[in-house]
Design a protein around this motif. Structure first.
Motif, short mmCIF file in Angstrom:
data_model
loop_
_atom_site.label_atom_id
_atom_site.label_comp_id
_atom_site.label_asym_id
_atom_site.label_seq_id
_atom_site.Cartn_x
_atom_site.Cartn_y
_atom_site.Cartn_z
N SER A 89 0.84 -1.21 0.00
CA SER A 89 0.00 0.00 0.00
C SER A 89 0.87 1.25 0.00
N HIS A 130 -0.94 4.00 0.78
CA HIS A 130 -1.96 4.80 1.48
C HIS A 130 -2.87 5.52 0.46
N GLY A 132 -6.04 2.22 -5.80
CA GLY A 132 -6.57 2.42 -7.14
C GLY A 132 -7.45 1.31 -7.67
N ARG A 180 -11.31 4.54 -1.43
CA ARG A 180 -12.24 5.57 -1.89
C ARG A 180 -13.54 5.05 -2.52
C1 LIG Z 1 -9.99 9.40 3.33
C2 LIG Z 1 -9.01 8.29 3.57
C3 LIG Z 1 -8.66 7.99 4.87
C4 LIG Z 1 -7.79 6.93 5.12
N1 LIG Z 1 -7.53 6.60 6.41
C5 LIG Z 1 -6.69 5.58 6.67
C6 LIG Z 1 -6.45 5.18 8.01
O1 LIG Z 1 -7.01 5.73 8.94
N2 LIG Z 1 -5.56 4.18 8.20
C7 LIG Z 1 -4.92 3.54 7.17
O2 LIG Z 1 -4.12 2.65 7.40
N3 LIG Z 1 -5.18 3.88 5.89
C8 LIG Z 1 -6.05 4.86 5.63
N4 LIG Z 1 -6.31 5.19 4.33
C9 LIG Z 1 -5.69 4.42 3.23
C10 LIG Z 1 -6.59 3.25 2.79
O3 LIG Z 1 -6.63 2.25 3.77
C11 LIG Z 1 -6.07 2.61 1.50
O4 LIG Z 1 -4.73 2.28 1.66
C12 LIG Z 1 -6.28 3.48 0.26
O5 LIG Z 1 -7.43 4.27 0.37
C13 LIG Z 1 -6.40 2.59 -0.98
O6 LIG Z 1 -6.45 3.37 -2.12
P1 LIG Z 1 -7.81 3.78 -2.88
O7 LIG Z 1 -8.45 4.84 -2.06
O8 LIG Z 1 -7.31 4.26 -4.18
O9 LIG Z 1 -8.67 2.54 -2.99
C14 LIG Z 1 -7.21 6.23 4.05
C15 LIG Z 1 -7.55 6.55 2.74
C16 LIG Z 1 -8.46 7.57 2.50
C17 LIG Z 1 -8.84 7.87 1.08
#
Ligand SMILES: Cc1cc2nc3c(=O)[nH]c(=O)nc-3n(C[C@H](O)[C@H](O)[C@H](O)COP(=O)(O)O)c2cc1C
Length: 431
Positions: free
Chosen positions: A325, A327, A360, A382
């Protein structure tokens, strides 16, 4: 065409030409004129343009109308306050790693096999003893009541309805106890360590007591991240942020977080006032040893690994699983898609531990590519937040349903009857 039909058609086209929707859709004035003109060919072409414009401008009004997960995004954007939207949409710097995550999937082509009996397929996976009908995992996303009043609870109910694994964020707006009750089964707890080890320890033990099967330790934000889109969105929002965020949102490693600041973050409050044990720096692999050896019997996963070297270290340290990941492009602006990082992480783990890949994922083909490259599961962030912001629980359910439908479809098209059958032979670098 009879006179009456021709007249009502002209009337309708006249009505269309005057429609504010078409104006708003930015339709060229010549096209508007052609709609009511006498040249049949030009009228037909103008009608096609008008239809396209109206489709582009229209939003789905029910979750069931969605054709794919992208259909939820504009609806959620309309519903969600601009600062909250920007918190969700932001990447880092110029947000380019969000785009890179998507583009990574386009660098792989599929290689379907034909004449396989695909009348019955099984897309299920088993993660730490729990069986789920698809490999699609609901990733941790903080502060979900910022997107819908029911926040993580709506997501847990959708996860229950569709039988998906949900990973709850440390900075969720719902407690781990309430999530596991609403889900009616285990969840995983994502950990942001606190600068006080005594507090971190209590948080992890609380999650275990609540019934979490794994702790997912996120390691990709320890240096902080530059989220410009989020800051711009907050500036554009005219509401008073401090009505909800008394002292600012808690971030990993934040000092002196009080219960008052965290009243909307129930996983961060309600702990014993044990003598503090301050961390001497940001976590290293030694932190994992501490978690495994002295704190929990839950599975310990590490989220944010993107290299073979770190994957090998994780296996050597006895880590039970990894999230490949970045993030969702919110950590560093690496410009490296997670689907591009996945093969080297798999080379490091060699099938010895569970690997979830996220970043993604929007299509069934994306999930298929990750499985083909050796992941056990694919995490989404997302897309389900778009579903939540658009239609609450129903929207999340539909996002899960659409992704499952697309994934099962591609499994059939590829001639793969179960997850074990999906491997590198089914994909190839795109030329
Ligand atoms: C608004 C938002 C908040 C997030 N909060 C966290 C979190 O609190 N802890 C964490 O490990 N990852 C967090 N993430 C990352 C997600 O777990 C994940 O890795 C990521 O959203 C995957 O990509 P995608 O949004 O393109 O599907 C967050 C992502 C977003 C978009």
């Amino acid at each position: 065409m009879t006179d009456t039909t021709a007249a009502s058609r002209r009337n309708f086209l006249g009505f269309l030409a005057g429609s504010p929707l078409l104006m708003a859709a930015g339709l060229d004035r010549h096209v508007l004129k052609d709609l009511t003109g006498s040249n049949a060919r030009r009228t037909a072409a103008a009608l096609t343009e008008a239809q396209k414009a109206m489709q582009d401008a229209s939003l789905i009004s029910k979750a069931s109308q969605a054709l794919n997960v992208f259909d939820f995004e504009p609806v959620a954007k309309k519903n969600v306050p601009v600062a909250h939207w920007a918190y969700m949409a932001t990447g880092t710097d110029d947000d380019a790693t969000i785009k890179a995550n998507r583009e990574g999937f386009d660098r792989w082509s599929l290689k379907p096999r034909r004449l396989v009996d695909v009348s019955k397929i099984d897309a299920s996976v088993t993660l730490y003893g729990h069986k789920y009908p698809t490999p699609i995992v609901i990733n941790p996303v903080g502060s979900q009541k910022a997107f819908h009043p029911e926040g993580e609870l709506a997501v847990a109910r959708a996860a229950k309805a569709k039988n998906h694994l949900q990973v709850l964020s440390t900075v969720a707006t719902t407690s781990i106890e309430d999530i596991i009750a609403a889900r009616g089964g285990t969840a995983w707890f994502q950990l942001y360590h606190q600068t006080d080890w005594a507090l971190t320890k209590q948080m992890v033990q609380r999650a275990e007591k609540a019934g979490a099967a794994a702790v997912v330790f996120t390691v990709d934000l320890n240096g902080g991240s530059n989220r410009e889109t989020m800051i711009r969105g907050a500036r554009a929002d005219t509401r008073t942020c401090t009505n909800c965020h008394a002292g600012g949102a808690p971030i990993p490693g934040m000092q002196g977080v009080s219960d008052r600041d965290n009243r909307r973050k129930p996983n961060l409050v309600g702990y014993r006032d044990d003598p503090p044990i301050p961390e001497v720096g940001t976590p290293t692999w030694e932190f994992i040893d501490r978690l495994k050896q002295t704190v929990t019997t839950m599975k310990v996963m590490v989220k944010g690994i993107v290299t073979q070297e770190d994957a090998e270290l994780a296996v050597a340290r006895g880590v039970d699983g990894l999230f490949v990941s970045n993030h969702g492009g919110r950590a560093e602006n690496s410009l490296r898609a997670t689907i591009t990082s996945l093969p080297e992480v798999i080379a490091g783990t060699q099938g010895r531990i569970t690997v979830v890949c996220d970043g993604g994922f929007r299509r069934g083909t994306d999930v298929f590519k990750a499985m083909a490259l050796g992941a056990n599961s694919a995490g989404i962030g997302r897309p389900y937040i778009w579903g939540l912001g658009a239609f609450g629980q129903e929207g999340v359910e539909m996002v899960l349903q659409l992704l499952r439908k697309e994934f099962e479809l591609v499994m059939k098209q590829m001639g793969t009857v179960n997850i074990a059958a999906i491997d590198r032979r089914y994909i190839t670098p795109r030329v």
